[in-house]
Design a protein around this motif. Structure first.
Motif, PDB file in Angstrom:
ATOM      1  N   VAL A   9       0.864  -1.182   0.000  1.00  0.00           N
ATOM      2  CA  VAL A   9       0.000   0.000   0.000  1.00  0.00           C
ATOM      3  C   VAL A   9       0.897   1.227   0.000  1.00  0.00           C
ATOM      4  O   VAL A   9       1.987   1.201   0.558  1.00  0.00           O
ATOM      5  CB  VAL A   9      -0.944   0.044   1.227  1.00  0.00           C
ATOM      6  N   ALA A  10       0.425   2.282  -0.633  1.00  0.00           N
ATOM      7  CA  ALA A  10       1.191   3.527  -0.657  1.00  0.00           C
ATOM      8  C   ALA A  10       0.428   4.579   0.125  1.00  0.00           C
ATOM      9  O   ALA A  10      -0.790   4.660   0.038  1.00  0.00           O
ATOM     10  CB  ALA A  10       1.397   3.990  -2.096  1.00  0.00           C
ATOM     11  N   LEU A  11       1.160   5.362   0.899  1.00  0.00           N
ATOM     12  CA  LEU A  11       0.523   6.393   1.715  1.00  0.00           C
ATOM     13  C   LEU A  11       1.077   7.759   1.350  1.00  0.00           C
ATOM     14  O   LEU A  11       2.287   7.941   1.304  1.00  0.00           O
ATOM     15  CB  LEU A  11       0.787   6.096   3.201  1.00  0.00           C
ATOM     16  N   VAL A  12       0.182   8.693   1.063  1.00  0.00           N
ATOM     17  CA  VAL A  12       0.596  10.076   0.851  1.00  0.00           C
ATOM     18  C   VAL A  12       0.332  10.815   2.154  1.00  0.00           C
ATOM     19  O   VAL A  12      -0.804  10.952   2.575  1.00  0.00           O
ATOM     20  CB  VAL A  12      -0.190  10.735  -0.303  1.00  0.00           C
ATOM     21  N   TYR A  22       7.581  10.625  10.376  1.00  0.00           N
ATOM     22  CA  TYR A  22       6.971  10.255   9.107  1.00  0.00           C
ATOM     23  C   TYR A  22       8.005   9.962   8.027  1.00  0.00           C
ATOM     24  O   TYR A  22       7.695   9.276   7.063  1.00  0.00           O
ATOM     25  CB  TYR A  22       5.960  11.308   8.632  1.00  0.00           C
ATOM     26  N   LEU A  23       9.226  10.412   8.224  1.00  0.00           N
ATOM     27  CA  LEU A  23      10.254  10.095   7.228  1.00  0.00           C
ATOM     28  C   LEU A  23      10.584   8.611   7.224  1.00  0.00           C
ATOM     29  O   LEU A  23      10.644   7.984   6.171  1.00  0.00           O
ATOM     30  CB  LEU A  23      11.521  10.910   7.493  1.00  0.00           C
ATOM     31  N   GLU A  24      10.815   8.037   8.406  1.00  0.00           N
ATOM     32  CA  GLU A  24      11.112   6.608   8.390  1.00  0.00           C
ATOM     33  C   GLU A  24       9.858   5.787   8.073  1.00  0.00           C
ATOM     34  O   GLU A  24       9.951   4.735   7.440  1.00  0.00           O
ATOM     35  CB  GLU A  24      11.754   6.132   9.691  1.00  0.00           C
ATOM     36  N   GLU A  25       8.678   6.311   8.467  1.00  0.00           N
ATOM     37  CA  GLU A  25       7.444   5.611   8.102  1.00  0.00           C
ATOM     38  C   GLU A  25       7.300   5.549   6.589  1.00  0.00           C
ATOM     39  O   GLU A  25       6.910   4.523   6.031  1.00  0.00           O
ATOM     40  CB  GLU A  25       6.229   6.319   8.722  1.00  0.00           C
ATOM     41  N   ALA A  26       7.616   6.663   5.926  1.00  0.00           N
ATOM     42  CA  ALA A  26       7.540   6.652   4.463  1.00  0.00           C
ATOM     43  C   ALA A  26       8.524   5.639   3.887  1.00  0.00           C
ATOM     44  O   ALA A  26       8.213   4.933   2.933  1.00  0.00           O
ATOM     45  CB  ALA A  26       7.840   8.049   3.916  1.00  0.00           C
ATOM     46  N   ALA A  27       9.712   5.556   4.499  1.00  0.00           N
ATOM     47  CA  ALA A  27      10.701   4.596   4.011  1.00  0.00           C
ATOM     48  C   ALA A  27      10.218   3.162   4.220  1.00  0.00           C
ATOM     49  O   ALA A  27      10.412   2.301   3.358  1.00  0.00           O
ATOM     50  CB  ALA A  27      12.038   4.817   4.708  1.00  0.00           C
ATOM     51  N   TRP A  28       9.568   2.890   5.358  1.00  0.00           N
ATOM     52  CA  TRP A  28       9.029   1.538   5.571  1.00  0.00           C
ATOM     53  C   TRP A  28       8.029   1.192   4.486  1.00  0.00           C
ATOM     54  O   TRP A  28       8.058   0.092   3.923  1.00  0.00           O
ATOM     55  CB  TRP A  28       8.329   1.437   6.927  1.00  0.00           C
ATOM     56  N   LEU A  29       7.121   2.146   4.231  1.00  0.00           N
ATOM     57  CA  LEU A  29       6.102   1.884   3.222  1.00  0.00           C
ATOM     58  C   LEU A  29       6.732   1.741   1.841  1.00  0.00           C
ATOM     59  O   LEU A  29       6.191   1.056   0.989  1.00  0.00           O
ATOM     60  CB  LEU A  29       5.053   2.993   3.223  1.00  0.00           C
ATOM     61  N   ASP A  30       7.887   2.373   1.645  1.00  0.00           N
ATOM     62  CA  ASP A  30       8.570   2.243   0.354  1.00  0.00           C
ATOM     63  C   ASP A  30       9.345   0.946   0.244  1.00  0.00           C
ATOM     64  O   ASP A  30      10.103   0.747  -0.691  1.00  0.00           O
ATOM     65  CB  ASP A  30       9.532   3.428   0.150  1.00  0.00           C
ATOM     66  N   GLY A  31       9.183   0.079   1.240  1.00  0.00           N
ATOM     67  CA  GLY A  31       9.746  -1.258   1.134  1.00  0.00           C
ATOM     68  C   GLY A  31      11.029  -1.498   1.897  1.00  0.00           C
ATOM     69  O   GLY A  31      11.701  -2.489   1.687  1.00  0.00           O
ATOM     70  N   ARG A  32      11.403  -0.579   2.807  1.00  0.00           N
ATOM     71  CA  ARG A  32      12.632  -0.767   3.546  1.00  0.00           C
ATOM     72  C   ARG A  32      12.385  -1.419   4.894  1.00  0.00           C
ATOM     73  O   ARG A  32      11.385  -1.162   5.533  1.00  0.00           O
ATOM     74  CB  ARG A  32      13.330   0.579   3.810  1.00  0.00           C
ATOM     75  N   SER A  33      13.370  -2.209   5.332  1.00  0.00           N
ATOM     76  CA  SER A  33      13.303  -2.731   6.692  1.00  0.00           C
ATOM     77  C   SER A  33      13.627  -1.583   7.642  1.00  0.00           C
ATOM     78  O   SER A  33      14.166  -0.568   7.229  1.00  0.00           O
ATOM     79  CB  SER A  33      14.329  -3.841   6.879  1.00  0.00           C
ATOM     80  N   LYS A  34      13.336  -1.784   8.930  1.00  0.00           N
ATOM     81  CA  LYS A  34      13.572  -0.721   9.901  1.00  0.00           C
ATOM     82  C   LYS A  34      15.042  -0.291   9.894  1.00  0.00           C
ATOM     83  O   LYS A  34      15.367   0.883   9.997  1.00  0.00           O
ATOM     84  CB  LYS A  34      13.187  -1.195  11.301  1.00  0.00           C
TER      85      LYS A  34
END
Lengths: 355, 231
Positions: A79-82, B118-130
C-alpha cells in the motif's frame, strides 16, 4: 486491484480515555474512491494508519483481497501512503525521492528512470526532477509525494489529508485533478479529510466518523439527503442543516415558533423529536400565503449565485437558501414553507434519524 | 645550542613519536567509528521505541555519565585484566568507546527526536526494513548529530591519558599522551621537563584534531547550534 475490509477494528491509545477507533467495519470495493471524513480526533487517520501498518489494532481484522494483513510489516502490504506533510526525503533530489521505492525491486537503472519520467510526465513535474524538496512550493511537493506513491503501482492508495496544506484555490483545483487521476489509474483509494465539501466532491462513497465510531456509510447523495443521525446531518452540508425542536400533534409536527409541518409518512415518536430542514428545503415568500409560516429576517448574506437569508422563528435561527434576487432587509416579515421531501425527523435523545 | 629542528627530530629518533602518533590515530579513529555505530542504534531506539522503563533507563544512562573516571580506574583495571584486554588495541578501543557512550547516546537521542517519524514511516512503506530505513533516511537527516558524536568521541579518545596508563605498559602500544609523559627526565636527583621536546610533540599532536575539525566543522557547528534552538 484490491478490495479492502475493516472488520470490527478497535484501537485505544494508552494515554486516552476513549477508543480512538471503535468497532469500525467497512467494505471497500475494488477501484473505489472512499473518503473517511469527520472532525479532528474522530479516528480517521488512525484507521488509515492501521491499514498501512503504522499502528496495530487492539481488536478486529483488516483484509486486502480477502487476506488479513495485520501481521504484515508495512513494507510487505503493497500500500502507498501520501502523508499530510508529504514526507519527502530532504537529502535526496526529487528524482531520487520518486525512484526510492523502486530500488528494492530488480529493475535496471534505465528501467527505473523511465518509470520515474513516466510518472513525472503524468503529474507535470518533469522539470522538477533535479531539484531538492526544500526548493519546491507546497503544491509541487504534494505532486512529488503523489508521484512517489503512484510509481509503485500499489494495490491501495492511502491519502491522509494531502490537500490540507494547500491554499484554497489550489486545493479545489487539485481535488478534481486527483479524482480524475484516480479514475484513470483505477486503484482502490482511501482518502482522509476533515473537510466535508472535499468529501462530497471526491468520494464514490463517504464514511462519516465521530469519536471513533462510524456514523454513516453511503454515497454523497444518500449521506446528504438521508443522514442517519443528527451528527451527520449537521456535519455534512454548508450551511449546515437547520435543526429545530418539535413535538407531534396528530398528522403534523409542530416546530418551535408554532410552525406546523406535515409529518412524513411512517414516522413514529411524539415528544422529544427534532426536525431537520436543509436551507434549500425551505421556501421563502415575501407575501403571506396560506399554510406559510411568518418569520422575521435578521440578515441576508448574498453569495453571488444565491442568497442565504437568516430568519428568526421563535427562539430558533434558521438559514434559508434563496435565489440571487431575493434579498430582504433585516426586520422584514417573510413567509416560510417546508418542502415535504426535505423534512428529516430525528430522535432528540439518541440523535438517530426516524425517517 | 640545540636548534628547534634538532630537537624536533629527537622526538622521532629517541622517543618513537611516529609510532605514538600512529597508535593515537588508530585508537581514536576506531573509537570514533565504534561509537558512531553504537550510538546511532542506541539513540534511535531510545528516541523511537516506547516501553515502560524507558524514562528510567534514559535517566540511568545520564546518571552514569556523572561518574568520574578516577573512581572507575581500579575496577576497569581489574575488568581489563580479567578479560585479557590489557596491552591490546582491542582493549584500548573498546574501553574508550564505552566511556563515552552514556553522554553520546543521550546526545544522539535528542538529535533523533528532532527527525520527524513520518520520514522513516515513508521509508518503511517504500519497502525498507527498519534498519535500512534508519541508515538510508534517518541518519542522513541527523548527520549533524553524527558529526558532533564523531568529533566528540575522537577528541575524548585522543586526549585520554588515565586509561592509557592503566591499560598499557608496552612500548609498542603507547599513544601520544604517554610519549609526553616519557619526556620527563630524571637527572641528578631532579625531574626535568624537556620543553623543547614537549613543544615539538604538542604541535604535531594538535594537527590531526585540527584536520578533523576542518572536515567536520560545518556539521558540528550546525549540530551544536541546532540542539540549542531546536531543528
Amino acid at each position: 486491484m484490491a478490495r479492502v475490509e475493516y472488520a470490527e477494528v478497535s484501537k485505544r491509545f494508552p494515554t486516552q480515555d476513549r477508543a480512538a477507533v471503535d468497532h469500525l467495519s467497512l467494505d471497500i470495493a475494488d477501484g473505489e474512491f472512499l473518503v473517511l471524513v469527520g472532525p479532528s480526533g474522530c479516528g480517521k487517520t488512525t484507521a488509515l494508519r492501521m491499514l498501512a501498518g503504522l499502528e496495530y489494532p487492539d481488536r478486529g481484522d483488516i483484509l486486502i483481497d480477502g487476506r488479513s494483513v495485520i501481521r504484515l510489516e508495512p513494507k510487505d502490504r503493497d500500500v502507498a501512503l501520501v502523508f499530510q506533510s508529504y514526507a519527502l526525503y530532504p537529502h535526496m533530489s526529487v528524482r531520487d525521492n520518486i525512484q526510492y521505492p523502486l530500488r528494492v525491486r530488480q529493475l535496471s537503472a534505465a528501467e527505473r528512470l523511465s518509470k520515474v519520467e513516466q510518472v513525472a510526465d503524468l503529474l507535470g513535474i518533469r522539470h522538477l526532477l533535479p531539484r531538492r524538496p526544500a526548493q519546491l512550493s507546497g503544491g509541487e511537493q504534494q505532486r512529488v509525494a503523489l508521484a512517489r506513491a503512484i510509481v509503485r503501482e500499489p494495490r491501495v492508495f492511502l491519502m491522509d489529508e494531502p490537500l490540507s496544506n494547500l491554499d484554497a484555490k489550489l486545493r479545489t483545483h487539485t481535488r478534481t485533478e486527483l479524482k480524475a487521476l484516480q479514475k484513470e489509474l483505477g486503484v482502490t483509494t482511501i482518502f482522509v479529510t476533515h473537510d466535508q465539501a472535499e468529501a462530497m466532491t471526491m468520494g464514490d462513497r463517504i464514511a462519516v466518523l465521530d469519536a471513533g465510531k462510524l456514523q454513516q456509510l453511503g454515497t454523497p447523495d444518500s449521506v446528504y439527503q438521508r443522514p442517519a443521525n443528527l451528527f451527520v446531518a449537521q456535519f455534512i452540508g454548508s450551511p449546515p442543516m437547520n435543526i429545530i425542536d418539535a413535538s407531534r400533534d396528530g398528522p403534523a409536527l409542530v416546530l418551535t415558533g408554532g410552525w406546523r409541518v406535515e409529518a412524513p409518512r411512517g414516522v413514529a415518536g411524539s415528544d422529544g423529536i427534532k426536525v431537520g430542514l436543509r436551507p434549500e428545503a425551505i421556501e421563502l415568500e415575501r407575501a403571506p400565503a396560506s399554510g406559510a409560516q411568518p418569520a422575521e429576517v435578521l440578515v441576508s448574506e448574498p453569495l453571488g449565485s444565491e442568497v442565504i437569508v437568516n430568519v428568526k422563528l421563535g427562539q430558533a435561527l434558521l438559514k434559508v437558501r434563496t435565489g440571487p434576487d431575493v434579498r430582504p432587509d433585516p426586520g422584514t416579515r417573510v413567509f416560510l414553507r417546508a418542502r415535504p421531501d426535505g423534512v428529516r425527523v430525528f430522535d432528540a435523545l439518541s440523535g438517530a434519524a426516524l425517517n | 645550542m640545540p636548534t628547534p629542528w634538532r630537537t624536533s627530530v629527537r622526538i622521532f629518533t629517541e622517543h618513537d613519536f611516529a609510532r605514538a602518533m600512529a597508535n593515537s590515530v588508530l585508537v581514536a579513529g576506531s573509537t570514533m567509528v565504534l561509537d558512531v555505530v553504537a550510538v546511532s542504534l542506541a539513540g534511535y531506539s531510545l528516541s523511537r521505541l516506547d516501553w515502560r522503563f524507558k524514562s528510567s533507563i534514559t535517566y540511568a544512562v545520564l546518571l552514569l555519565q556523572t561518574m568520574p573516571l578516577s573512581a572507575t580506574m581500579v575496577p576497569i583495571y581489574g575488568l581489563a585484566r580479567a578479560l585479557g584486554l590489557r596491552n591490546s588495541y582491542a582493549g584500548l578501543i573498546l574501553i574508550h568507546a564505552a566511556i563515552e557512550l552514556p553522554f553520546l547516546i543521550w546526545l544522539m537521542k535528542n538529535f533523533f527526536d528532532n527527525v520527524p517519524r513520518y520520514l522513516e514511516e515513508a521509508a518503511w512503506l517504500d519497502g525498507r526494513s527498519k534498519l535500512r530505513a534508519l541508515v538510508e533516511v534517518v541518519l542522513p537527516v541527523a548527520r549533524n548529530g553524527i558529526g558532533v558524536v564523531a568529533g566528540l568521541s575522537f577528541l575524548a579518545a585522543w586526549a585520554e591519558v588515565l586509561m592509557m596508563i592503566i591499560l598499557i605498559d608496552s612500548q609498542d602500544l603507547k599513544t601520544v599522551p604517554l610519549a609526553f609523559y616519557e619526556t620527563l627526565r630524571t637527572q641528578g636527583g631532579y625531574v626535568e621537563v624537556q620543553y623543547g621536546l614537549v613543544a615539538a610533540m604538542g604541535v604535531l599532536y594538535a594537527l590531526p584534531v585540527m584536520a578533523l575539525f576542518l572536515v567536520t566543522r560545518r556539521m558540528m557547528v550546525r549540530g551544536l547550534v541546532a540542539s540549542s534552538r531546536g531543528l
